[in-house]
Design a protein around this motif. Structure first.
Motif, PDB file in Angstrom:
ATOM      1  N   GLN A  95     -27.151 -28.925  16.012  1.00  0.00           N
ATOM      2  CA  GLN A  95     -25.810 -29.355  16.399  1.00  0.00           C
ATOM      3  C   GLN A  95     -25.650 -30.846  16.109  1.00  0.00           C
ATOM      4  O   GLN A  95     -26.367 -31.673  16.692  1.00  0.00           O
ATOM      5  CB  GLN A  95     -25.574 -29.076  17.882  1.00  0.00           C
ATOM      6  CG  GLN A  95     -24.199 -29.473  18.387  1.00  0.00           C
ATOM      7  CD  GLN A  95     -23.080 -28.808  17.612  1.00  0.00           C
ATOM      8  OE1 GLN A  95     -22.408 -29.435  16.803  1.00  0.00           O
ATOM      9  NE2 GLN A  95     -22.886 -27.512  17.873  1.00  0.00           N
ATOM     10  N   GLN A 152     -10.845 -23.497  18.815  1.00  0.00           N
ATOM     11  CA  GLN A 152     -11.991 -22.926  18.116  1.00  0.00           C
ATOM     12  C   GLN A 152     -11.734 -21.467  17.749  1.00  0.00           C
ATOM     13  O   GLN A 152     -12.106 -21.011  16.672  1.00  0.00           O
ATOM     14  CB  GLN A 152     -13.246 -23.038  18.983  1.00  0.00           C
ATOM     15  CG  GLN A 152     -13.736 -24.468  19.165  1.00  0.00           C
ATOM     16  CD  GLN A 152     -14.959 -24.551  20.041  1.00  0.00           C
ATOM     17  OE1 GLN A 152     -15.212 -23.645  20.843  1.00  0.00           O
ATOM     18  NE2 GLN A 152     -15.721 -25.616  19.902  1.00  0.00           N
ATOM     19  N   LYS A 176      -9.539 -26.471  23.970  1.00  0.00           N
ATOM     20  CA  LYS A 176     -10.547 -26.554  22.922  1.00  0.00           C
ATOM     21  C   LYS A 176     -11.029 -25.177  22.520  1.00  0.00           C
ATOM     22  O   LYS A 176     -11.252 -24.887  21.343  1.00  0.00           O
ATOM     23  CB  LYS A 176     -11.726 -27.414  23.385  1.00  0.00           C
ATOM     24  CG  LYS A 176     -12.711 -27.722  22.267  1.00  0.00           C
ATOM     25  CD  LYS A 176     -13.705 -28.767  22.701  1.00  0.00           C
ATOM     26  CE  LYS A 176     -14.630 -29.137  21.546  1.00  0.00           C
ATOM     27  NZ  LYS A 176     -15.598 -30.167  21.941  1.00  0.00           N
ATOM     28  N   LYS A 177     -11.177 -24.291  23.521  1.00  0.00           N
ATOM     29  CA  LYS A 177     -11.575 -22.919  23.217  1.00  0.00           C
ATOM     30  C   LYS A 177     -10.534 -22.242  22.340  1.00  0.00           C
ATOM     31  O   LYS A 177     -10.860 -21.511  21.396  1.00  0.00           O
ATOM     32  CB  LYS A 177     -11.761 -22.132  24.510  1.00  0.00           C
ATOM     33  CG  LYS A 177     -13.035 -22.483  25.283  1.00  0.00           C
ATOM     34  CD  LYS A 177     -13.152 -21.607  26.518  1.00  0.00           C
ATOM     35  CE  LYS A 177     -14.432 -21.928  27.289  1.00  0.00           C
ATOM     36  NZ  LYS A 177     -14.547 -21.105  28.524  1.00  0.00           N
ATOM     37  N   SER A 216     -19.801 -37.612  15.340  1.00  0.00           N
ATOM     38  CA  SER A 216     -21.116 -36.985  15.259  1.00  0.00           C
ATOM     39  C   SER A 216     -21.999 -37.511  16.386  1.00  0.00           C
ATOM     40  O   SER A 216     -21.637 -38.462  17.099  1.00  0.00           O
ATOM     41  CB  SER A 216     -21.776 -37.321  13.920  1.00  0.00           C
ATOM     42  OG  SER A 216     -22.156 -38.700  13.887  1.00  0.00           O
ATOM     43  N   MET A 246     -16.089 -26.926  28.643  1.00  0.00           N
ATOM     44  CA  MET A 246     -15.164 -26.910  27.498  1.00  0.00           C
ATOM     45  C   MET A 246     -13.770 -26.504  27.980  1.00  0.00           C
ATOM     46  O   MET A 246     -13.607 -25.541  28.687  1.00  0.00           O
ATOM     47  CB  MET A 246     -15.659 -25.926  26.442  1.00  0.00           C
ATOM     48  CG  MET A 246     -14.789 -25.891  25.201  1.00  0.00           C
ATOM     49  SD  MET A 246     -15.393 -24.700  23.981  1.00  0.00           S
ATOM     50  CE  MET A 246     -16.943 -25.474  23.535  1.00  0.00           C
ATOM     51  N   SER A 247     -12.758 -27.267  27.616  1.00  0.00           N
ATOM     52  CA  SER A 247     -11.411 -26.995  28.082  1.00  0.00           C
ATOM     53  C   SER A 247     -10.851 -25.751  27.430  1.00  0.00           C
ATOM     54  O   SER A 247     -11.276 -25.331  26.355  1.00  0.00           O
ATOM     55  CB  SER A 247     -10.506 -28.195  27.753  1.00  0.00           C
ATOM     56  OG  SER A 247     -10.346 -28.306  26.369  1.00  0.00           O
ATOM     57  N   TYR A 305     -14.067 -32.890  10.919  1.00  0.00           N
ATOM     58  CA  TYR A 305     -15.367 -32.907  11.599  1.00  0.00           C
ATOM     59  C   TYR A 305     -16.492 -33.191  10.599  1.00  0.00           C
ATOM     60  O   TYR A 305     -17.497 -33.819  10.943  1.00  0.00           O
ATOM     61  CB  TYR A 305     -15.600 -31.584  12.324  1.00  0.00           C
ATOM     62  CG  TYR A 305     -14.653 -31.382  13.477  1.00  0.00           C
ATOM     63  CD1 TYR A 305     -14.961 -31.863  14.752  1.00  0.00           C
ATOM     64  CD2 TYR A 305     -13.431 -30.743  13.299  1.00  0.00           C
ATOM     65  CE1 TYR A 305     -14.085 -31.713  15.815  1.00  0.00           C
ATOM     66  CE2 TYR A 305     -12.546 -30.582  14.351  1.00  0.00           C
ATOM     67  CZ  TYR A 305     -12.880 -31.068  15.607  1.00  0.00           C
ATOM     68  OH  TYR A 305     -12.000 -30.911  16.655  1.00  0.00           O
ATOM     69  N   ASN A 338     -22.372 -32.376  15.886  1.00  0.00           N
ATOM     70  CA  ASN A 338     -21.131 -32.919  16.447  1.00  0.00           C
ATOM     71  C   ASN A 338     -21.349 -33.279  17.910  1.00  0.00           C
ATOM     72  O   ASN A 338     -22.007 -32.547  18.648  1.00  0.00           O
ATOM     73  CB  ASN A 338     -19.990 -31.912  16.324  1.00  0.00           C
ATOM     74  CG  ASN A 338     -19.508 -31.762  14.891  1.00  0.00           C
ATOM     75  OD1 ASN A 338     -19.736 -30.742  14.265  1.00  0.00           O
ATOM     76  ND2 ASN A 338     -18.848 -32.792  14.371  1.00  0.00           N
ATOM     77  N   SER A 339     -20.795 -34.377  18.317  1.00  0.00           N
ATOM     78  CA  SER A 339     -21.032 -34.890  19.677  1.00  0.00           C
ATOM     79  C   SER A 339     -20.223 -34.161  20.736  1.00  0.00           C
ATOM     80  O   SER A 339     -20.536 -34.219  21.915  1.00  0.00           O
ATOM     81  CB  SER A 339     -20.690 -36.380  19.734  1.00  0.00           C
ATOM     82  OG  SER A 339     -19.287 -36.574  19.536  1.00  0.00           O
ATOM     83  N   GLY A 340     -19.129 -33.494  20.310  1.00  0.00           N
ATOM     84  CA  GLY A 340     -18.226 -32.882  21.277  1.00  0.00           C
ATOM     85  C   GLY A 340     -17.115 -33.836  21.683  1.00  0.00           C
ATOM     86  O   GLY A 340     -16.223 -33.470  22.454  1.00  0.00           O
ATOM     87  N   LYS A 341     -17.160 -35.058  21.143  1.00  0.00           N
ATOM     88  CA  LYS A 341     -16.132 -36.058  21.409  1.00  0.00           C
ATOM     89  C   LYS A 341     -15.251 -36.199  20.166  1.00  0.00           C
ATOM     90  O   LYS A 341     -15.498 -37.045  19.312  1.00  0.00           O
ATOM     91  CB  LYS A 341     -16.765 -37.398  21.763  1.00  0.00           C
ATOM     92  CG  LYS A 341     -17.684 -37.356  22.979  1.00  0.00           C
ATOM     93  CD  LYS A 341     -18.367 -38.695  23.191  1.00  0.00           C
ATOM     94  CE  LYS A 341     -19.321 -38.655  24.372  1.00  0.00           C
ATOM     95  NZ  LYS A 341     -20.054 -39.945  24.546  1.00  0.00           N
TER      96      LYS A 341
END
Length: 264
Positions: free
Chosen positions: A240, A9, A5-6, A249, A1-2, A102, A242-245
């Motif tokens: 979970q 969040q 992105k952290k 989803s 995780m970049s 999201y 969400n795909s993270g992309k």
């Protein structure tokens, strides 16, 4: 995780905590004060000084009105919107904020699959909603969209499901865009759901009939200590989705596998 992105969040969590604190303070103040929403303006003279009492906003005035519980809802004050067979052994709980991109990703990517599985009796869906983005970002789109969704479920669970899908299919790209704050937009999108634009639906959207219900629904989000949206649980266990992309989803196949793993 970049790192970016952290940071995003972490900022989102901080906004959520701030909104929870604000909601708690608001509830305390509301318990102490009773302000007539019928007053447009008043001048009170105290010791020769004039004080101006401003008219509350239409949304705030509507929220202080009598609680009207939409038909086809469950739970205390109707804060849960169910879909599917009442006797289903399993429950899929979904927490959404209408302005959350999201959430839009989850609904557009998995909404059809969830509905099909609920129709097949795999589980019953229980929708819960939040409106913290209105407080965090300013605006009224989350609550006005929830009011419109209340009007839709009052028509039927099926109309609610269709309208929810339409709203997220036409979701603004950025959560800062208060697109759903316009009742004209909400009514226009309702035209895409056949038979939804009844006189009762139109009246409820225009007059914000379900705003007191929206407040009850929104408060449940804080009381249940949900950390953010979207949150999806199967029989109380978080999965979970969400795909993270970006806002995308996971795939319907991946979702179905997760459900199978949890319900056996």
């Amino acid at each position: 995780m970049s790192g970016s992105k952290k940071d995003q969040q972490r900022a989102a969590r901080e906004r959520l905590r701030a909104e929870r604190d604000a909601a708690a303070r608001k509830a305390k103040v509301r318990g102490r004060l009773l302000v007539s929403t019928a007053v447009v303006a008043a001048l009170a003279v105290v010791g020769g000084a004039a004080w101006y009492i401003a008219r509350p906003s239409a949304d705030a005035a509507a929220a202080e009105g009598p609680l009207v519980r939409p038909a086809h809802t469950t739970g205390a004050d109707g804060v849960v919107v169910p879909y599917g067979k009442a006797g289903s052994e399993h429950v899929l709980s979904i927490w959404l904020d209408p302005r959350c991109p999201y959430c839009a990703g989850v609904e557009t990517g998995l909404g059809k699959t969830m509905k099909q599985q609920a129709d097949a009796g795999t589980y019953r869906i229980e929708y819960h909603f939040a409106s913290f983005l209105d407080g965090s970002l300013g605006g009224k789109g989350s609550k006005r969209a929830l009011n419109a969704l209340g009007a839709a479920v009052n028509e039927s669970p099926e109309k609610f499901m269709e309208y929810l899908n339409v709203l997220y299919a036409n979701h603004p790209e950025k959560e800062t865009d208060d697109k759903f704050g316009s009742t004209a937009t909400l009514l226009e999108l309702a035209d895409q759901v056949e038979g939804l634009r009844t006189p009762a639906f139109n009246k409820a959207v225009k007059e914000l009939t379900y705003m007191p219900w929206v407040e009850k629904v929104s408060q449940q989000f804080y009381e249940q200590d949900i950390n953010g949206t979207p949150t999806v649980l199967i029989d109380g266990k978080k999965i979970q989705v969400n795909s993270g992309k970006g806002i995308e989803s996971i795939s319907p196949g991946q979702f179905t596998k997760l459900v199978d793993e949890h319900i056996g």
